[in-house]
Design a protein around this motif. Structure first.
Motif, mmCIF file in Angstrom:
data_model
loop_
_atom_site.group_PDB
_atom_site.id
_atom_site.type_symbol
_atom_site.label_atom_id
_atom_site.label_comp_id
_atom_site.label_asym_id
_atom_site.label_seq_id
_atom_site.Cartn_x
_atom_site.Cartn_y
_atom_site.Cartn_z
ATOM 1 N N GLN A 1 14.845 52.638 2.137
ATOM 2 C CA GLN A 1 15.460 51.742 3.105
ATOM 3 C C GLN A 1 14.774 51.841 4.472
ATOM 4 O O GLN A 1 14.634 50.849 5.183
ATOM 5 C CB GLN A 1 16.955 52.025 3.204
ATOM 6 N N ILE A 2 14.332 53.032 4.821
ATOM 7 C CA ILE A 2 13.591 53.202 6.072
ATOM 8 C C ILE A 2 12.250 52.479 5.984
ATOM 9 O O ILE A 2 11.826 51.815 6.930
ATOM 10 C CB ILE A 2 13.419 54.692 6.415
ATOM 11 N N LEU A 3 11.585 52.586 4.836
ATOM 12 C CA LEU A 3 10.334 51.842 4.651
ATOM 13 C C LEU A 3 10.580 50.341 4.771
ATOM 14 O O LEU A 3 9.774 49.616 5.375
ATOM 15 C CB LEU A 3 9.713 52.167 3.290
ATOM 16 N N GLN B 1 8.308 38.042 9.507
ATOM 17 C CA GLN B 1 9.077 37.513 8.379
ATOM 18 C C GLN B 1 8.354 37.844 7.086
ATOM 19 O O GLN B 1 7.137 37.743 7.006
ATOM 20 C CB GLN B 1 9.215 36.005 8.535
ATOM 21 N N LEU B 2 9.103 38.273 6.080
ATOM 22 C CA LEU B 2 8.549 38.585 4.764
ATOM 23 C C LEU B 2 9.507 38.084 3.687
ATOM 24 O O LEU B 2 10.720 38.071 3.887
ATOM 25 C CB LEU B 2 8.369 40.094 4.591
ATOM 26 N N THR B 3 8.962 37.721 2.549
ATOM 27 C CA THR B 3 9.817 37.354 1.421
ATOM 28 C C THR B 3 10.249 38.629 0.698
ATOM 29 O O THR B 3 9.634 39.688 0.870
ATOM 30 C CB THR B 3 9.069 36.445 0.422
ATOM 31 N N ALA B 4 11.257 38.512 -0.135
ATOM 32 C CA ALA B 4 11.712 39.665 -0.923
ATOM 33 C C ALA B 4 10.600 40.144 -1.845
ATOM 34 O O ALA B 4 10.415 41.349 -2.044
ATOM 35 C CB ALA B 4 12.961 39.306 -1.720
ATOM 36 N N LYS B 5 9.831 39.218 -2.373
ATOM 37 C CA LYS B 5 8.711 39.568 -3.247
ATOM 38 C C LYS B 5 7.653 40.362 -2.480
ATOM 39 O O LYS B 5 7.129 41.366 -2.980
ATOM 40 C CB LYS B 5 8.095 38.302 -3.844
ATOM 41 N N GLU B 6 7.344 39.933 -1.258
ATOM 42 C CA GLU B 6 6.368 40.661 -0.429
ATOM 43 C C GLU B 6 6.884 42.057 -0.089
ATOM 44 O O GLU B 6 6.143 43.039 -0.156
ATOM 45 C CB GLU B 6 6.067 39.887 0.854
ATOM 46 N N ALA C 1 9.084 43.843 -1.757
ATOM 47 C CA ALA C 1 9.083 44.651 -2.977
ATOM 48 C C ALA C 1 7.675 45.171 -3.272
ATOM 49 O O ALA C 1 7.505 46.343 -3.632
ATOM 50 C CB ALA C 1 9.614 43.830 -4.154
ATOM 51 N N GLY C 2 6.672 44.327 -3.082
ATOM 52 C CA GLY C 2 5.292 44.742 -3.312
ATOM 53 C C GLY C 2 4.837 45.809 -2.338
ATOM 54 O O GLY C 2 4.181 46.787 -2.723
ATOM 55 N N ILE D 1 15.474 45.373 -3.315
ATOM 56 C CA ILE D 1 15.347 44.910 -1.919
ATOM 57 C C ILE D 1 16.657 44.290 -1.471
ATOM 58 O O ILE D 1 17.178 44.607 -0.396
ATOM 59 C CB ILE D 1 14.179 43.909 -1.759
ATOM 60 N N PHE D 2 17.219 43.398 -2.279
ATOM 61 C CA PHE D 2 18.466 42.735 -1.894
ATOM 62 C C PHE D 2 19.626 43.728 -1.794
ATOM 63 O O PHE D 2 20.457 43.632 -0.891
ATOM 64 C CB PHE D 2 18.797 41.588 -2.855
ATOM 65 N N SER D 3 19.692 44.692 -2.701
ATOM 66 C CA SER D 3 20.736 45.723 -2.630
ATOM 67 C C SER D 3 20.588 46.557 -1.365
ATOM 68 O O SER D 3 21.572 46.840 -0.675
ATOM 69 C CB SER D 3 20.651 46.654 -3.842
ATOM 70 N N ASP D 4 19.345 46.959 -1.074
ATOM 71 C CA ASP D 4 19.094 47.744 0.135
ATOM 72 C C ASP D 4 19.415 46.953 1.399
ATOM 73 O O ASP D 4 19.968 47.504 2.354
ATOM 74 C CB ASP D 4 17.640 48.227 0.181
#
Length: 131
Positions: A17-19, A29-34, A36-37, A46-49
């Motif tokens: 979560q800190i990362l 701005q970043l997408t969830a996919k970005e 996660a990568g 990512i969404f849970s965090d």
């Protein structure tokens, strides 16, 4: 100082979560996919965090998202220190180190009561920190 504290964190979820917060601080701005990568996890994680992080955010901070991505927004020129001061106390390992810095010895029953962790969890954290 916070980079040193980050090295002490032994909980995988809090470290991740800190990362995630660092990525949102360093990119507009970043997408969830970005995300996660960059962090090496799944979009679902990512969404849970993000849900959990939202509950820790101090006043004047918000996680916003739209079709273009996710961003961390601060209002009234808030300092990033506010983020870390609100977020880092959730790490049992940091709380343990803090107690040991300021006290000659740890009052284990009180620490367990204050942090809400079990004795077994405390032993695991101690072992990880000693590594």
């Amino acid at each position: 100082m916070y980079s040193m504290l980050k090295k002490i964190i032994t909980e995988k979820d809090i470290y991740r979560q800190i990362l995630l917060l660092e990525q949102l601080l360093n990119h507009s701005q970043l997408t969830a996919k970005e995300l996660a990568g960059k962090i090496g996890t799944t979009e679902r994680t990512i969404f849970s965090d993000l849900q959990l992080i939202r509950s820790y955010l101090p006043q004047n901070w918000e996680i916003d998202s739209d079709n273009n991505g996710i961003r961390l927004v601060s209002y009234e020129q808030s300092l990033t220190n506010e983020l870390w001061e609100a977020f880092l106390p959730h790490s049992v390992s940091l709380q343990l180190i803090k107690q040991l810095f300021f006290n000659k010895e740890l009052n284990v029953p009180r620490f367990l009561d204050d942090t809400g962790v079990s004795y077994e969890t405390l032993k695991r954290q101690r072992t990880k920190i000693n590594r």
